[in-house]
Write an enzyme that holds these catalytic residues in place. Structure first.
Site, mmCIF file in Angstrom:
data_model
loop_
_atom_site.group_PDB
_atom_site.id
_atom_site.type_symbol
_atom_site.label_atom_id
_atom_site.label_comp_id
_atom_site.label_asym_id
_atom_site.label_seq_id
_atom_site.Cartn_x
_atom_site.Cartn_y
_atom_site.Cartn_z
ATOM 1 N N ASP A 73 0.812 -1.228 0.000
ATOM 2 C CA ASP A 73 0.000 0.000 0.000
ATOM 3 C C ASP A 73 0.840 1.271 0.000
ATOM 4 O O ASP A 73 0.415 2.307 0.523
ATOM 5 C CB ASP A 73 -0.965 0.021 1.206
ATOM 6 C CG ASP A 73 -1.909 -1.162 1.186
ATOM 7 O OD1 ASP A 73 -2.291 -1.596 0.086
ATOM 8 O OD2 ASP A 73 -2.263 -1.652 2.276
ATOM 9 N N LYS B 102 2.120 1.954 -5.107
ATOM 10 C CA LYS B 102 2.713 1.331 -6.316
ATOM 11 C C LYS B 102 1.836 1.550 -7.538
ATOM 12 O O LYS B 102 2.337 1.786 -8.637
ATOM 13 C CB LYS B 102 2.886 -0.191 -6.107
ATOM 14 C CG LYS B 102 3.807 -0.556 -4.973
ATOM 15 C CD LYS B 102 3.820 -2.048 -4.720
ATOM 16 C CE LYS B 102 2.527 -2.607 -4.200
ATOM 17 N NZ LYS B 102 2.114 -2.146 -2.873
ATOM 18 N N GLY C 59 -4.521 -4.296 -3.789
ATOM 19 C CA GLY C 59 -5.500 -3.240 -4.041
ATOM 20 C C GLY C 59 -4.736 -1.987 -4.404
ATOM 21 O O GLY C 59 -4.024 -1.427 -3.564
ATOM 22 N N HIS C 60 -4.797 -1.603 -5.663
ATOM 23 C CA HIS C 60 -4.035 -0.446 -6.131
ATOM 24 C C HIS C 60 -5.008 0.643 -6.580
ATOM 25 O O HIS C 60 -5.782 0.438 -7.507
ATOM 26 C CB HIS C 60 -3.120 -0.846 -7.296
ATOM 27 C CG HIS C 60 -2.126 -1.916 -6.928
ATOM 28 N ND1 HIS C 60 -1.298 -2.519 -7.834
ATOM 29 C CD2 HIS C 60 -1.830 -2.479 -5.726
ATOM 30 C CE1 HIS C 60 -0.537 -3.414 -7.213
ATOM 31 N NE2 HIS C 60 -0.846 -3.409 -5.929
ATOM 32 N N GLN D 240 1.914 -6.090 -3.164
ATOM 33 C CA GLN D 240 2.395 -6.253 -1.783
ATOM 34 C C GLN D 240 3.700 -5.457 -1.577
ATOM 35 O O GLN D 240 3.850 -4.432 -2.204
ATOM 36 C CB GLN D 240 2.576 -7.737 -1.421
ATOM 37 C CG GLN D 240 1.250 -8.498 -1.265
ATOM 38 C CD GLN D 240 0.620 -8.923 -2.576
ATOM 39 O OE1 GLN D 240 1.264 -9.552 -3.399
ATOM 40 N NE2 GLN D 240 -0.640 -8.593 -2.790
HETATM 41 P P1 GDP Z 1 -0.576 0.280 -3.581
HETATM 42 O O1 GDP Z 1 -1.232 -0.960 -3.106
HETATM 43 O O2 GDP Z 1 0.883 0.315 -3.293
HETATM 44 O O3 GDP Z 1 -0.867 0.604 -5.009
HETATM 45 O O4 GDP Z 1 -1.196 1.463 -2.706
HETATM 46 P P2 GDP Z 1 -2.761 1.666 -2.393
HETATM 47 O O5 GDP Z 1 -3.426 2.154 -3.614
HETATM 48 O O6 GDP Z 1 -3.318 0.481 -1.709
HETATM 49 O O7 GDP Z 1 -2.679 2.768 -1.265
HETATM 50 C C1 GDP Z 1 -2.129 4.021 -1.506
HETATM 51 C C2 GDP Z 1 -3.223 5.079 -1.303
HETATM 52 O O8 GDP Z 1 -2.639 6.347 -1.213
HETATM 53 C C3 GDP Z 1 -4.196 5.158 -2.475
HETATM 54 O O9 GDP Z 1 -5.465 5.514 -1.990
HETATM 55 C C4 GDP Z 1 -3.621 6.281 -3.337
HETATM 56 O O10 GDP Z 1 -4.618 6.972 -4.090
HETATM 57 C C5 GDP Z 1 -3.063 7.181 -2.269
HETATM 58 N N1 GDP Z 1 -1.875 7.952 -2.640
HETATM 59 C C6 GDP Z 1 -0.802 7.576 -3.407
HETATM 60 N N2 GDP Z 1 0.135 8.542 -3.411
HETATM 61 C C7 GDP Z 1 -0.342 9.526 -2.619
HETATM 62 C C8 GDP Z 1 0.177 10.780 -2.190
HETATM 63 O O11 GDP Z 1 1.285 11.182 -2.517
HETATM 64 N N3 GDP Z 1 -0.612 11.521 -1.352
HETATM 65 C C9 GDP Z 1 -1.840 11.109 -0.944
HETATM 66 N N4 GDP Z 1 -2.534 11.885 -0.133
HETATM 67 N N5 GDP Z 1 -2.360 9.927 -1.318
HETATM 68 C C10 GDP Z 1 -1.607 9.155 -2.137
HETATM 69 P P1 IMO Z 2 -0.931 -4.183 -2.241
HETATM 70 O O1 IMO Z 2 -0.491 -4.703 -3.579
HETATM 71 C C1 IMO Z 2 -1.012 -4.655 2.057
HETATM 72 C C2 IMO Z 2 -1.187 -8.729 3.622
HETATM 73 C C3 IMO Z 2 -2.442 -9.189 4.330
HETATM 74 C C4 IMO Z 2 -1.832 -10.157 5.334
HETATM 75 C C5 IMO Z 2 -0.725 -10.811 4.537
HETATM 76 C C6 IMO Z 2 -1.099 -12.152 3.915
HETATM 77 O O2 IMO Z 2 -2.212 -3.433 -2.269
HETATM 78 O O3 IMO Z 2 0.182 -3.441 -1.574
HETATM 79 P P2 IMO Z 2 -2.603 -12.855 1.831
HETATM 80 O O4 IMO Z 2 -4.054 -12.632 1.549
HETATM 81 O O5 IMO Z 2 -1.692 -12.282 0.798
HETATM 82 O O6 IMO Z 2 -2.272 -14.290 2.135
HETATM 83 O O7 IMO Z 2 -2.328 -12.044 3.201
HETATM 84 O O8 IMO Z 2 -0.388 -9.906 3.500
HETATM 85 N N1 IMO Z 2 -1.394 -8.206 2.258
HETATM 86 C C7 IMO Z 2 -1.295 -6.919 1.933
HETATM 87 N N2 IMO Z 2 -1.070 -5.834 2.698
HETATM 88 N N3 IMO Z 2 -1.109 -4.515 0.727
HETATM 89 C C8 IMO Z 2 -1.297 -5.589 -0.064
HETATM 90 O O9 IMO Z 2 -1.266 -5.514 -1.408
HETATM 91 C C9 IMO Z 2 -1.445 -6.859 0.543
HETATM 92 N N4 IMO Z 2 -1.668 -8.116 0.066
HETATM 93 C C10 IMO Z 2 -1.617 -8.925 1.123
HETATM 94 O O10 IMO Z 2 -3.090 -8.119 4.962
HETATM 95 O O11 IMO Z 2 -1.239 -9.447 6.383
HETATM 96 MG MG MG Z 3 -2.804 -1.547 -1.841
#
Ligand code: GDP
Ligand code: IMO
Ligand code: MG
Length: 429
Positions: free
Chosen positions: A13, A16, A40-41, A225
Site C-alpha cells: 500500500d 505502487k 488493491g491499487h 504487496q
Molecule cells: P498500492 O497498493 O501500493 O498501489 O497502494 P494503495 O493504492 O493500496 O494505497 C495508496 C493510497 O494512497 C491510495 O489511496 C492512493 O490513491 C493514495 N496515494 C498515493 N500517493 C499519494 C500521495 O502522494 N498523497 C496522498 N494523499 N495519497 C496518495
Molecule cells: P498491495 O499490492 C497490504 C497482507 C495481508 C496479510 C498478509 C497475507 O495493495 O500493496 P494474503 O491474503 O496475501 O495471504 O495475506 O499480507 N497483504 C497486503 N497488505 N497490501 C497488499 O497488497 C497486501 N496483500 C496482502 O493483509 O497481512
Molecule cells: Mg494496496
C-alpha cells in the site's frame, strides 16, 4: 535492456499503483509478476479513481499492453468482475490490451474456503490474510497439484485435475476443519463458463515480454504487496505467499536478471501495515490516528484500517539491499503536512544493545525499540509543489536524509493521490 521494476519497499500500500500508472506513459508493456487479487491499487487520474486488484495499473494508459504473468495466481471470477468494472469506467479491456499467461495458477473455490477456515483455526495466531485463497493456491503450486490456466482450457484435463484435488481438499475441509464439502459439478460447470470468457486473453506471455525487452522499449514490472510481505525476506509468517521483491520478476514474468535495468522502491513518507505481526514504529496513540485519518489509511481490498507509524529507515535500507533498488519514489509527503515534529527510525535497541539491521527473528523484532531522529515538519503548501525546488525547505531536508541514510537516490516525490500530483526528480526514468 529496458526493464523497470516498481516494488513496494514496506508492507504494501505504498502507492505502487499510482507510481506505475505515472511511469506507464510511454511504456510498451506493464506486467504483474506475483500475487493475485489480494492486492488493491488505487489510481487517480483527473476526477476518476480506479481500484485495481489483479489487472496491472498500466490498463488506464491507452497505449500499453498489460500482462498478468506466470507468477500471478488468478481468480477467474475476480478477473471477469474487474474487466467488467473497468469497462464500465470507460476503459478498453480487450485481448489486444490485456494478456494472461497460460502458466499462471488458478485460484479455486476450495482455496478461498481453506484460507478462511485455516485463519479461523489459527485464532490469536492468525496472519490476517485477505482470505482471497492466495496462500492455499501457492501451496498447491509448490506441492505440484495446482491447476493452471492452460489446464482450464482443456475440459478433460481440467476435469481430472479438479477431481483429484477436490477429493483431498474436501477431506481436509470436512475432517480437519469440520467444514462443508464442495460440489464437483458446481465447480466444474462454473469454471467451464469462466474459461469461455478467459480464453481470448490467454497466451504465452513470455514471448511478448521478450520482444518488448529486446526492442529496447520501456517495459514496466509492477509489484504487488511489498518487501516485508515477501515469503522469504518479509516478517515471516506474517507475509504473503509470493515474492514481491525485484527478484520475483525473473521467475514471475519469465525473464532473466539482465532484462532489468532499474528498480524503483515505492515508500510512504511514514509506515503502514494491514494484518498482524510486529511493527516497531507503530503509533498506537493520537498521532497514529491522525495519520490514518489524514492519509485515509483504509485497505482497498478488505476495507480494514491500516496500522500507522513513523518512517522506519532500517526497513527502507533493507529493502534497498534486498531488491538492489536504483531509486526511491516517496509518496504521501502531503499526509505529514502540519505535524510540528516528525520522527524517523534510524536504529533499534534490542535487549539493551543498539542494532542497525532488520532482524530475521520475529521474537527479536517484537522486542526492538526504535531509536528516532527528529525533523521539523512542513505545511500544506507541499501539496502544491510542481517541482523538487518548490517543496518546503523542511520537506527537502527530510528527503535528503532518506537518501543519505539509505544510499539510494529519490527519483519521484508524490504529494497527492492524483497523477498530476507527482514530481519526477529523475528525468531518465
Ligand atoms: P498500492 O497498493 O501500493 O498501489 O497502494 P494503495 O493504492 O493500496 O494505497 C495508496 C493510497 O494512497 C491510495 O489511496 C492512493 O490513491 C493514495 N496515494 C498515493 N500517493 C499519494 C500521495 O502522494 N498523497 C496522498 N494523499 N495519497 C496518495
Ligand atoms: P498491495 O499490492 C497490504 C497482507 C495481508 C496479510 C498478509 C497475507 O495493495 O500493496 P494474503 O491474503 O496475501 O495471504 O495475506 O499480507 N497483504 C497486503 N497488505 N497490501 C497488499 O497488497 C497486501 N496483500 C496482502 O493483509 O497481512
Ligand atoms: Mg494496496
Amino acid at each position: 535492456m529496458s526493464g523497470l521494476v516498481v516494488i513496494g519497499a514496506q508492507w504494501g500500500d505504498e502507492g505502487k499503483g499510482k507510481i506505475t500508472d505515472f511511469l506507464a506513459s510511454g511504456a510498451e508493456l506493464v506486467i504483474r509478476y506475483q500475487g493475485g487479487n489480494n492486492a488493491g491499487h488505487t489510481v487517480e487520474v483527473g476526477d476518476k479513481s480506479y481500484k485495481l486488484h489483479l489487472i496491472p495499473s498500466g490498463i488506464i494508459n491507452e497505449d500499453c499492453l498489460c500482462i498478468i504473468g506466470d507468477g500471478v495466481v488468478i481468480d477467474p471470477k475476480a478477473f471477469i468482475d474487474e474487466t467488467e468494472y473497468l469497462e464500465r469506467e470507460g476503459l478498453r479491456v480487450t485481448p489486444s490490451k490485456l494478456a494472461i499467461s497460460d502458466r499462471s495458477h488458478i485460484i479455486m473455490p476450495y482455496h478461498k474456503v481453506l484460507d478462511g477456515i485455516s485463519e479461523e483455526k489459527r485464532g490469536s495466531q492468525s496472519i490476517g490474510t485477505t482470505k482471497k485463497g492466495i496462500g492455499p493456491c501457492y501451496m498447491d503450486k509448490h506441492e505440484r497439484s495446482g491447476i493452471r490456466v492452460c489446464d482450464l482450457l482443456k475440459p478433460e484435463v481440467f476435469k481430472e485435475k479438479l477431481k483429484a484435488s477436490l477429493e483431498i481438499k474436501n477431506s481436509i475441509i470436512k475432517n480437519i476443519y469440520g467444514g462443508e464439502e464442495l460440489d464437483f459439478n458446481e465447480i466444474y460447470n462454473t469454471y467451464m463458463e469462466y474459461a469461455k470468457i478467459l480464453v481470448p486473453f490467454v497466451r504465452d506471455t513470455t514471448v511478448e515480454v521478450y520482444k518488448g525487452i529486446k526492442s529496447g522499449k520501456k517495459v514496466l514490472f509492477e509489484g504487488a504487496q511489498g518487501t516485508l510481505l515477501d515469503v522469504d525476506y518479509g516478517t515471516y509468517p506474517y507475509v504473503t505467499s509470493s515474492h514481491p521483491i525485484s527478484g520475483g520478476v525473473c521467475v514471475g514474468a519469465g525473464v532473466g536478471p539482465t532484462a532489468i535495468k532499474s528498480a524503483v522502491g515505492v515508500c510512504k513518507a511514514y509506515t503502514t501495515r494491514v494484518g498482524e505481526g510486529p511493527f516497531p514504529t507503530e503509533l498506537l496513540d493520537e498521532m497514529g490516528e491522525h495519520i490514518r485519518e489524514k492519509g485515509f489509511e483504509y485497505g482497498t481490498t478488505t476495507g480494514r484500517s491500516r496500522r500507522c507509524g513513523w518512517l522506519d529507515l532500517i526497513i527502507l535500507q533493507y529493502a534497498v539491499r534486498i531488491s538492489s533498488l536504483t531509486s526511491l519514489a516517496i509518496t504521501k509527503l502531503d499526509t505529514l503536512a502540519g505535524i510540528d515534529t516528525l520522527k524517523v527510525c534510524v536504529g533499534y535497541e534490542l535487549n539493551g544493545t543498539m542494532i542497525d539491521y532488520f532482524p530475521a527473528s520475529l521474537e527479536d523484532l517484537a522486542q526492538c525499540k526504535p531509536v528516532y531522529k527528529e525533523f521539523k515538519g512542513w505545511d500544506s503548501s507541499v501539496a502544491k509543489a510542481k517541482s523538487y525546488n518548490e517543496l518546503p525547505k523542511n520537506a527537502k531536508i527530510y528527503l535528503k536524509f532518506i537518501e543519505e541514510f539509505t544510499g539510494c537516490k529519490i527519483s519521484i516525490v508524490s504529494v497527492g493521490p492524483n497523477r498530476e500530483e507527482t514530481i519526477l526528480v529523475d528525468e531518465s526514468l
